[in-house]
Design a protein around this motif. Structure first.
Motif, PDB file in Angstrom:
ATOM      1  N   PRO B  51     141.133 141.550  13.611  1.00  0.00           N
ATOM      2  CA  PRO B  51     140.313 141.905  12.449  1.00  0.00           C
ATOM      3  C   PRO B  51     139.243 140.843  12.180  1.00  0.00           C
ATOM      4  O   PRO B  51     139.499 139.653  12.348  1.00  0.00           O
ATOM      5  CB  PRO B  51     141.330 141.928  11.289  1.00  0.00           C
ATOM      6  CG  PRO B  51     142.673 142.013  11.922  1.00  0.00           C
ATOM      7  CD  PRO B  51     142.556 141.376  13.264  1.00  0.00           C
ATOM      8  N   ALA B  65     149.023 143.096  10.913  1.00  0.00           N
ATOM      9  CA  ALA B  65     147.649 143.191  10.388  1.00  0.00           C
ATOM     10  C   ALA B  65     146.921 144.349  11.065  1.00  0.00           C
ATOM     11  O   ALA B  65     147.310 144.805  12.137  1.00  0.00           O
ATOM     12  CB  ALA B  65     146.903 141.883  10.608  1.00  0.00           C
ATOM     13  N   TYR B  66     145.866 144.779  10.401  1.00  0.00           N
ATOM     14  CA  TYR B  66     145.126 145.971  10.818  1.00  0.00           C
ATOM     15  C   TYR B  66     144.019 145.557  11.793  1.00  0.00           C
ATOM     16  O   TYR B  66     142.933 145.177  11.384  1.00  0.00           O
ATOM     17  CB  TYR B  66     144.550 146.638   9.572  1.00  0.00           C
ATOM     18  CG  TYR B  66     143.971 148.017   9.760  1.00  0.00           C
ATOM     19  CD1 TYR B  66     144.273 148.798  10.865  1.00  0.00           C
ATOM     20  CD2 TYR B  66     143.120 148.550   8.797  1.00  0.00           C
ATOM     21  CE1 TYR B  66     143.743 150.064  11.009  1.00  0.00           C
ATOM     22  CE2 TYR B  66     142.585 149.823   8.931  1.00  0.00           C
ATOM     23  CZ  TYR B  66     142.903 150.576  10.041  1.00  0.00           C
ATOM     24  OH  TYR B  66     142.365 151.832  10.175  1.00  0.00           O
ATOM     25  N   PHE B  67     144.329 145.605  13.077  1.00  0.00           N
ATOM     26  CA  PHE B  67     143.387 145.185  14.119  1.00  0.00           C
ATOM     27  C   PHE B  67     142.284 146.231  14.309  1.00  0.00           C
ATOM     28  O   PHE B  67     142.452 147.402  13.977  1.00  0.00           O
ATOM     29  CB  PHE B  67     144.136 144.996  15.449  1.00  0.00           C
ATOM     30  CG  PHE B  67     144.834 143.670  15.594  1.00  0.00           C
ATOM     31  CD1 PHE B  67     145.477 143.072  14.528  1.00  0.00           C
ATOM     32  CD2 PHE B  67     144.839 143.018  16.825  1.00  0.00           C
ATOM     33  CE1 PHE B  67     146.125 141.853  14.667  1.00  0.00           C
ATOM     34  CE2 PHE B  67     145.478 141.795  16.985  1.00  0.00           C
ATOM     35  CZ  PHE B  67     146.121 141.211  15.910  1.00  0.00           C
ATOM     36  N   LEU B  68     141.189 145.778  14.897  1.00  0.00           N
ATOM     37  CA  LEU B  68     140.153 146.730  15.311  1.00  0.00           C
ATOM     38  C   LEU B  68     140.637 147.489  16.542  1.00  0.00           C
ATOM     39  O   LEU B  68     140.471 148.699  16.644  1.00  0.00           O
ATOM     40  CB  LEU B  68     138.844 146.002  15.615  1.00  0.00           C
ATOM     41  CG  LEU B  68     138.157 145.395  14.390  1.00  0.00           C
ATOM     42  CD1 LEU B  68     137.027 144.470  14.810  1.00  0.00           C
ATOM     43  CD2 LEU B  68     137.616 146.499  13.492  1.00  0.00           C
ATOM     44  N   VAL B  69     141.216 146.762  17.485  1.00  0.00           N
ATOM     45  CA  VAL B  69     141.843 147.386  18.649  1.00  0.00           C
ATOM     46  C   VAL B  69     143.177 146.689  18.861  1.00  0.00           C
ATOM     47  O   VAL B  69     143.242 145.460  18.801  1.00  0.00           O
ATOM     48  CB  VAL B  69     140.982 147.227  19.930  1.00  0.00           C
ATOM     49  CG1 VAL B  69     141.708 147.798  21.141  1.00  0.00           C
ATOM     50  CG2 VAL B  69     139.621 147.890  19.751  1.00  0.00           C
ATOM     51  N   GLY B  70     144.223 147.451  19.101  1.00  0.00           N
ATOM     52  CA  GLY B  70     145.534 146.864  19.376  1.00  0.00           C
ATOM     53  C   GLY B  70     146.259 147.716  20.402  1.00  0.00           C
ATOM     54  O   GLY B  70     147.163 148.464  20.062  1.00  0.00           O
TER      55      GLY B  70
END
Ligand code: FES
Ligand SMILES: [Fe+2]
Lengths: 444, 172
Positions: B51, B65-70
């Motif tokens: 993020p 956590a809220y990643f952009l890409v995971g």
């Protein structure tokens, strides 16, 4: 407002004989219209600010842009939440330059004027030279934004004082917020990792797009392929649901498409440990809310638009989305993801997986939405063509402003209701009451 | 020649070999040879973009956590499948990209694993130019004379809290 006669304004072209409902592209492409709507709509409406879980403790603060203003949100020593303009009362420097933190005193870097978190000026430092009566009327305290209010822990601001209250503005849509609170007996919290990204398009395109069932298959074919892959042979229930006009420009979309919901609809790709937890969650829901309501909360996907600038999604996860309109052709979109307080780490994990695979600038769907918004804006800039069409499902007698419910979730009542409210405010267009009068007269 | 090479510290030899690997990795992305790019990954490999603005981007887990890409390997595979379809509209027509890696630092190595970081500047050209800049953390595992990617973590460096580029639609 049930339509009984044709209507034409700067922004709308409603033709009952042809079943047409059209919106002028100038609402997206004209910088002067953007200025006008800032004055008439945006600076006079309720705009999403943040969630209580982002400032839980005494002296927490955060800085957040809403429209053109940088807002300083604090929880003061009395645990009250405040929203101030983030500018020093002395000569205007930005007071807080960090995005968030915890401080009992907020000191301006320029001449060291120092404020308490309730906004009151504590000291101007050690210097003399001021008359002691100078601020006995508290003239130099931080200036609060005219209105701050919350519904279920979701805070909104309004830059005008003389407006309907938040609850009046939300009306029936407020109940759609209340439903979110049923997800968890322990409340909701923002998960870290705010997703914020710029789109070169008008913010109203985001309102339309987020509620648009029609674009799902054409725009998101590649996401739906992925979804099918992840279902691993599980049967997907048919796409039931409805779209509804909720009044004051708000609208809701409800569907039972199985997308996998951490509350409480399991997906094969989540694995067996998650399955057990999801089943327990479902039991907890049914125990707390009863069979019917529990099932509803577990399985119903909902998206609702709070006119003019906020969208709430309750699908793979709970997300609040709002926009900072920068210009007629540019916005910043923000997405906060929510989870239940004290959620099992395994559920939190699948929640994040579901959210990031679909939504967000690196997801399998949002980038294609961004592309559609940007090429639409580009299309308007070409000029030469006046109208956009949002007629799908439209018919004479539709109660566009309030209450119309359409069982086809790929119809467009949710957009029409937004535009009717927009037109009413911008143009003094047909008000709810005026239109009803006309209908009544026609009926006589 | 080999005598010269042997005089170089092991650290530099590793750096040269991983740089060679990284340049090939970047070239495959720029050429949109995504199946070949995916073949560089270990079957347990992951690809992540953290993020923007998070405090601990090097260590934070995508489970919290809220990643952009995971992406784990399966989702990465699906990302590659998607990106090769014309219905991945955002990349159709495909953008022109140039991935540039610099400042390669090998941080840790042993007989099986190499951990390194590098800076990157990546340009995406599609209706204008957007630029991504930041740090890549690579965890490579040795595979014969070559490597497989166990983890690629992309950390964007930005002063604004928002992603001015709009999306992370291509692979960074
Ligand atoms: S401007 Fe803030 S103390 Fe002078
Ligand atoms: Fe979409």
């Amino acid at each position: 407002m049930a339509w009984s006669e044709n209507y034409r304004s700067r922004f709308l072209d409603v033709d009952l004989d042809k079943g047409r409902f059209r919106v002028s592209r100038t609402a997206f492409s004209d910088p002067a219209v953007f200025q006008e709507e800032k004055e008439k709509i945006l600076y006079r409406s309720w705009l999403y600010l943040g969630h209580e879980s982002e400032f839980p403790n005494r002296n927490d603060f955060l800085v957040r842009q809403v429209l053109d203003a940088e807002i300083l949100v604090t929880r003061d020593s009395q645990l009250r939440v405040n929203a101030f303009y983030n500018t020093c009362g002395h000569r205007g420097a930005l007071l807080c330059r960090e995005r968030a933190g915890n401080k009992a005193l907020l000191t301006c870097p320029y001449h060291a004027w120092t404020y308490r978190t309730d906004g009151s000026l504590l000291t101007r430092g050690k210097v003399g030279g001021y008359c002691k009566e100078m601020d006995d009327d508290r003239a130099y305290d931080l200036k609060p934004v005219p209105q701050l209010a919350q519904r279920g822990g979701f805070y909104f601001v309004n830059f005008s004082a003389d407006t309907p209250t938040l609850d009046e503005h939300l009306g029936k849509a407020g109940e759609w917020i209340d439903t979110l609170l049923e997800h968890s007996a322990e409340g909701l919290e923002v998960i870290s990792g705010l997703q914020e990204y710029q789109i070169r398009a008008n913010y109203k395109l985001m309102c339309e797009n987020s509620m648009d069932g029609y674009h799902l298959v054409p725009t998101h074919g590649s996401y739906l392929d992925y979804q099918r892959h992840m279902l691993k042979g599980m049967e997907v229930p048919s796409l039931g649901g409805h779209v509804i006009a909720l009044g004051n420009g708000h609208s809701g979309l409800q569907s039972n498409l199985a997308v996998g919901r951490p509350i409480a609809q399991w997906m094969p790709s989540w694995g067996e440990p998650a399955r057990t937890l999801i089943e327990q969650k479902k039991e907890e829901l049914v125990g707390r809310l009863g069979q019917e309501r529990g099932e509803f909360i577990a399985n119903t996907n909902r998206i609702f638009c709070l006119f003019p600038l906020t969208l709430i999604l309750d699908s793979q996860s709970i997300q609040v989305r709002t926009m900072v309109p920068i210009a007629h052709d540019r916005m910043i979109s923000r997405i906060w993801l929510f989870g239940a307080v004290n959620e099992d780490p395994e559920i939190r994990r699948v929640r994040l997986e579901g959210a990031l695979s679909f939504l967000g600038p690196g997801g399998f769907a949002t980038p294609d939405d961004v592309e559609m918004l940007e090429i639409s804006q580009r299309g308007y800039a070409i000029g030469g063509v006046e109208w956009n069409d949002i007629s799908k499902g439209f018919h004479a007698g539709e109660d566009t402003a309030d209450g119309e419910l359409d069982q086809h979730i790929d119809n467009e009542i949710q957009m029409r209701t937004y535009w009717v409210e927009y037109d009413r405010i911008m143009n003094d267009g047909p008000s709810h009451d005026a239109q009803n009068v006309r209908v009544t007269e026609a009926a006589l | 020649m080999s005598a010269v090479v042997q005089e170089l510290p092991r650290r530099l030899i590793t750096r040269l070999t991983v740089e060679d690997f990284l340049y090939r990795e970047a070239a495959l992305l720029d050429a949109w040879k995504l199946d070949e790019w995916l073949a560089l990954f270990d079957l347990e490999g992951s690809y992540e973009v953290t993020p923007v603005g998070i405090k601990d981007p090097e260590t934070v887990s995508r489970a919290v956590a809220y990643f952009l890409v995971g992406d784990d390997y399966e989702r990465l595979q699906q990302r590659i499948v998607r990106l090769q379809k014309p219905s991945a509209h955002v990349e159709w027509p495909r953008s022109e990209t140039r991935h540039c890696y610099t400042n390669v630092i090998v941080e840790d190595e042993n007989d099986t694993d190499v951990r390194l970081r590098c800076n990157f500047i990546t340009r995406r050209m599609k209706r204008g130019v957007t630029e991504y800049c930041g740090t890549n953390l690579f965890h490579l595992v040795r595979a014969g004379d070559d490597f497989k990617i166990k983890a690629k973590r992309v950390i964007l460096a930005q002063d604004v809290p928002y992603l001015h580029q709009g999306t992370v639609s291509m692979i960074l």
